[in-house]
Design a protein around this motif. Sequence first.
Motif, PDB file in Angstrom:
ATOM      1  N   ALA A 127       0.860  -1.151   0.107  1.00  0.00           N
ATOM      2  CA  ALA A 127       0.116  -0.043   0.027  1.00  0.00           C
ATOM      3  C   ALA A 127       0.902   1.080   0.146  1.00  0.00           C
ATOM      4  O   ALA A 127       1.474   1.632   1.263  1.00  0.00           O
ATOM      5  CB  ALA A 127      -0.757   0.201   1.185  1.00  0.00           C
ATOM      6  N   ARG A 144      13.823   8.060   4.413  1.00  0.00           N
ATOM      7  CA  ARG A 144      14.742   9.525   3.642  1.00  0.00           C
ATOM      8  C   ARG A 144      14.124  10.062   2.443  1.00  0.00           C
ATOM      9  O   ARG A 144      14.320  11.257   2.131  1.00  0.00           O
ATOM     10  CB  ARG A 144      15.913   9.040   3.620  1.00  0.00           C
ATOM     11  CG  ARG A 144      16.312   7.968   2.645  1.00  0.00           C
ATOM     12  CD  ARG A 144      17.702   7.504   2.912  1.00  0.00           C
ATOM     13  NE  ARG A 144      18.066   6.988   4.114  1.00  0.00           N
ATOM     14  CZ  ARG A 144      19.207   7.172   4.812  1.00  0.00           C
ATOM     15  NH1 ARG A 144      20.086   7.479   4.087  1.00  0.00           N
ATOM     16  NH2 ARG A 144      19.136   6.725   6.158  1.00  0.00           N
ATOM     17  N   ASN A 146      17.687   3.826  16.275  1.00  0.00           N
ATOM     18  CA  ASN A 146      17.578   4.412  17.492  1.00  0.00           C
ATOM     19  C   ASN A 146      16.661   5.512  17.812  1.00  0.00           C
ATOM     20  O   ASN A 146      15.786   5.628  18.331  1.00  0.00           O
ATOM     21  CB  ASN A 146      18.746   4.553  18.179  1.00  0.00           C
ATOM     22  CG  ASN A 146      18.498   4.007  19.845  1.00  0.00           C
ATOM     23  OD1 ASN A 146      17.920   3.203  20.295  1.00  0.00           O
ATOM     24  ND2 ASN A 146      19.369   4.720  20.482  1.00  0.00           N
TER      25      ASN A 146
HETATM   26  C1  LIG Z   1      24.222   2.441   4.725  1.00  0.00           C
HETATM   27  C2  LIG Z   1      23.443   2.480   5.692  1.00  0.00           C
HETATM   28  C3  LIG Z   1      23.639   1.863   6.737  1.00  0.00           C
HETATM   29  C4  LIG Z   1      22.920   2.127   8.101  1.00  0.00           C
HETATM   30  N1  LIG Z   1      22.906   1.312   9.194  1.00  0.00           N
HETATM   31  C5  LIG Z   1      22.492   1.554  10.163  1.00  0.00           C
HETATM   32  C6  LIG Z   1      22.732   0.745  11.409  1.00  0.00           C
HETATM   33  O1  LIG Z   1      23.425  -0.063  11.440  1.00  0.00           O
HETATM   34  N2  LIG Z   1      22.100   1.026  12.441  1.00  0.00           N
HETATM   35  C7  LIG Z   1      21.134   1.918  12.416  1.00  0.00           C
HETATM   36  O2  LIG Z   1      20.401   2.215  13.634  1.00  0.00           O
HETATM   37  N3  LIG Z   1      20.905   2.808  11.439  1.00  0.00           N
HETATM   38  C8  LIG Z   1      21.285   2.692  10.050  1.00  0.00           C
HETATM   39  N4  LIG Z   1      21.340   3.223   9.265  1.00  0.00           N
HETATM   40  C9  LIG Z   1      20.104   4.288   9.205  1.00  0.00           C
HETATM   41  C10 LIG Z   1      18.710   3.643   9.468  1.00  0.00           C
HETATM   42  O3  LIG Z   1      18.667   2.619   8.232  1.00  0.00           O
HETATM   43  C11 LIG Z   1      17.520   4.568   9.145  1.00  0.00           C
HETATM   44  O4  LIG Z   1      17.731   5.777  10.230  1.00  0.00           O
HETATM   45  C12 LIG Z   1      16.203   3.877   9.774  1.00  0.00           C
HETATM   46  O5  LIG Z   1      15.684   2.932   9.135  1.00  0.00           O
HETATM   47  C13 LIG Z   1      15.231   4.891   9.724  1.00  0.00           C
HETATM   48  O6  LIG Z   1      14.115   4.395  10.503  1.00  0.00           O
HETATM   49  P1  LIG Z   1      12.483   5.217   9.407  1.00  0.00           P
HETATM   50  O7  LIG Z   1      11.444   4.112  10.125  1.00  0.00           O
HETATM   51  O8  LIG Z   1      12.561   6.270   9.845  1.00  0.00           O
HETATM   52  O9  LIG Z   1      12.692   4.880   8.021  1.00  0.00           O
HETATM   53  P2  LIG Z   1      12.974   3.718   6.997  1.00  0.00           P
HETATM   54  O10 LIG Z   1      13.638   2.527   7.825  1.00  0.00           O
HETATM   55  O11 LIG Z   1      13.461   4.281   5.549  1.00  0.00           O
HETATM   56  O12 LIG Z   1      11.416   3.176   6.807  1.00  0.00           O
HETATM   57  C14 LIG Z   1      10.488   3.776   5.955  1.00  0.00           C
HETATM   58  C15 LIG Z   1       9.492   2.509   5.667  1.00  0.00           C
HETATM   59  O13 LIG Z   1       8.616   3.382   4.779  1.00  0.00           O
HETATM   60  C16 LIG Z   1       8.301   2.411   3.719  1.00  0.00           C
HETATM   61  N5  LIG Z   1       7.914   3.429   2.618  1.00  0.00           N
HETATM   62  C17 LIG Z   1       8.777   4.371   1.883  1.00  0.00           C
HETATM   63  N6  LIG Z   1       7.917   5.077   0.934  1.00  0.00           N
HETATM   64  C18 LIG Z   1       6.466   4.678   1.430  1.00  0.00           C
HETATM   65  C19 LIG Z   1       5.347   5.170   0.645  1.00  0.00           C
HETATM   66  N7  LIG Z   1       5.100   5.972  -0.102  1.00  0.00           N
HETATM   67  N8  LIG Z   1       4.095   4.304   1.076  1.00  0.00           N
HETATM   68  C20 LIG Z   1       4.136   3.453   1.978  1.00  0.00           C
HETATM   69  N9  LIG Z   1       5.329   2.987   2.672  1.00  0.00           N
HETATM   70  C21 LIG Z   1       6.473   3.612   2.168  1.00  0.00           C
HETATM   71  C22 LIG Z   1       9.563   1.938   3.262  1.00  0.00           C
HETATM   72  O14 LIG Z   1       9.332   0.580   2.438  1.00  0.00           O
HETATM   73  C23 LIG Z   1       9.965   1.574   4.668  1.00  0.00           C
HETATM   74  O15 LIG Z   1       9.566   0.374   5.089  1.00  0.00           O
HETATM   75  C24 LIG Z   1      22.040   3.276   7.949  1.00  0.00           C
HETATM   76  C25 LIG Z   1      21.536   3.712   6.847  1.00  0.00           C
HETATM   77  C26 LIG Z   1      22.284   3.728   5.639  1.00  0.00           C
HETATM   78  C27 LIG Z   1      21.953   4.589   4.524  1.00  0.00           C
END
Ligand SMILES: Cc1cc2nc3c(=O)[nH]c(=O)nc-3n(C[C@H](O)[C@H](O)[C@H](O)COP(=O)(O)OP(=O)(O)OC[C@H]3O[C@@H](n4cnc5c(N)ncnc54)[C@H](O)[C@@H]3O)c2cc1C
Length: 426
Positions: A141, A179, A317
Amino acid sequence: MQQEPATRPAGDGPAGEVACCIAGCGPAGAMLGLLLARAGVEVLVLEKHADFLRDFRGDTLHPSTLRLFDELGLGEQLLGLPHQEMPFLEVTTDAGVFTMADFRRLPGRHRYIAFMPQWDFLDFVAGQARRLPAFRLRMEAEALEVLEEAGRVVGLTWRDRSGAVHRVRARLTVAADGRDSGLRRSAGLRSRVFGAPIDVLWFRLPRRPSDPRQAFGRLAAGHLLVLIDRGAYWQIAYVIAKDAAEALRAAGLPRFRASVAGLVPFLADRVEELTSWEDVRVLRVQVNRLRRWYRPGLLCIGDAAHAMSPIGGVGINLAVHDAVAAANRLARPLATGTLSTRDLARVQLRRILPTMVTQWGQRTIQDRFLSPLLTGGHPTARPPLVLRLLDRVPALQAIPARLVGIGLLPEHVRTPSARQAGLRRA
Ligand SMILES: Cc1cc2nc3c(=O)[nH]c(=O)nc-3n(C[C@H](O)[C@H](O)[C@H](O)COP(=O)(O)OP(=O)(O)OC[C@H]3O[C@@H](n4cnc5c(N)ncnc54)[C@H](O)[C@@H]3O)c2cc1C
């Protein structure tokens, strides 16, 4: 303001209505969904992928995140899932092995970083949330755009797997879509972009029983490589200068394999398993932050509010703690229909300091240390002063352990369960 029942079948109400609609089921969205549903608030989470099985996510669960699960009474179950525990963070240089952070010096039960594949973590959180009647998760979705009325966000449009577009109205819409948040863009919120001088090549190689057990970093002139122990294989992050991937590809895979084997000699017997560049993903590192994380009816959290550099592995985190801060401040006004823009501002106010300080630290390390290292300028025969200092005075290793493992202003779960709060309808 009119009092509406907080519990209606999520997104399936008469006009596709729900108290809170969250775009994205990453760490931020999944955790917020769990906490709000637990407090009796009807929540609909939309995830654009069919499952959580993606390989480009971080895998770290920090002590302050593990403590949150203890507070929810779920700590034992979470740690019942396969994971590795890393009590300290080491880096190997040409001059030897240096300990950068010692998590055993932290207070509390969890004196280590837990490495757990993020798909297992998200499956666990979503699985717990699905047990709650107020929670609904739709996979495949894709959130498209915010719906607006008189300058207020009143929900969003989303597309299902068949391509059909739906509308859902919500008292609160949350952008937790990472992001590249499209929802944030559609709402006209703009980020401050800081830029990052690094990208990451992300690949895996088999792990053998005779290999060292810990995850660790390898530092050498022109190179930084991080190995994460995932049991059957090593997840490897090979840090490169920004946009250097093309030049690396042009130099050829054999040269890349040789570089990996040169940095970590015990991998020399298996680098041939990288058979094409298809096996190596390029992850573009971004660091940015929204000036305002909210608009009336809309809140951004996690990477959608602030993309984090992978340095320190703290993005998950921060995303989880954003979700807890949001749930702590918004569950009650959402349940009682009294949500105001000021409530949303309070979430940003609480989380802005840890975010700013963490990004400042990451940018300082990127710019002052990694950038010169990756362009070959840093003499690694003599490791950086900070490494030597941490090694010589082990008590100092508690400082990076605290910054990485706990972070600034860690949250605690303050939302009641619906049963305690008496918020949920029978
Ligand atoms: C190379 C790399 C390595 C990393 N390693 C680490 C690590 O070891 N430890 C750590 O803590 N952090 C790490 N990070 C950072 C970490 O991955 C993110 O900060 C964290 O996952 C952010 O969580 P979030 O839920 O905000 O976003 P995300 O994890 O990006 O989750 C976003 C979700 O939204 C979904 N989504 C996107 N667009 C839509 C849409 N239009 N409609 C519905 N769903 C959508 C995606 O599929 C995803 O499931 C790393 C980042 C990078 C770039």
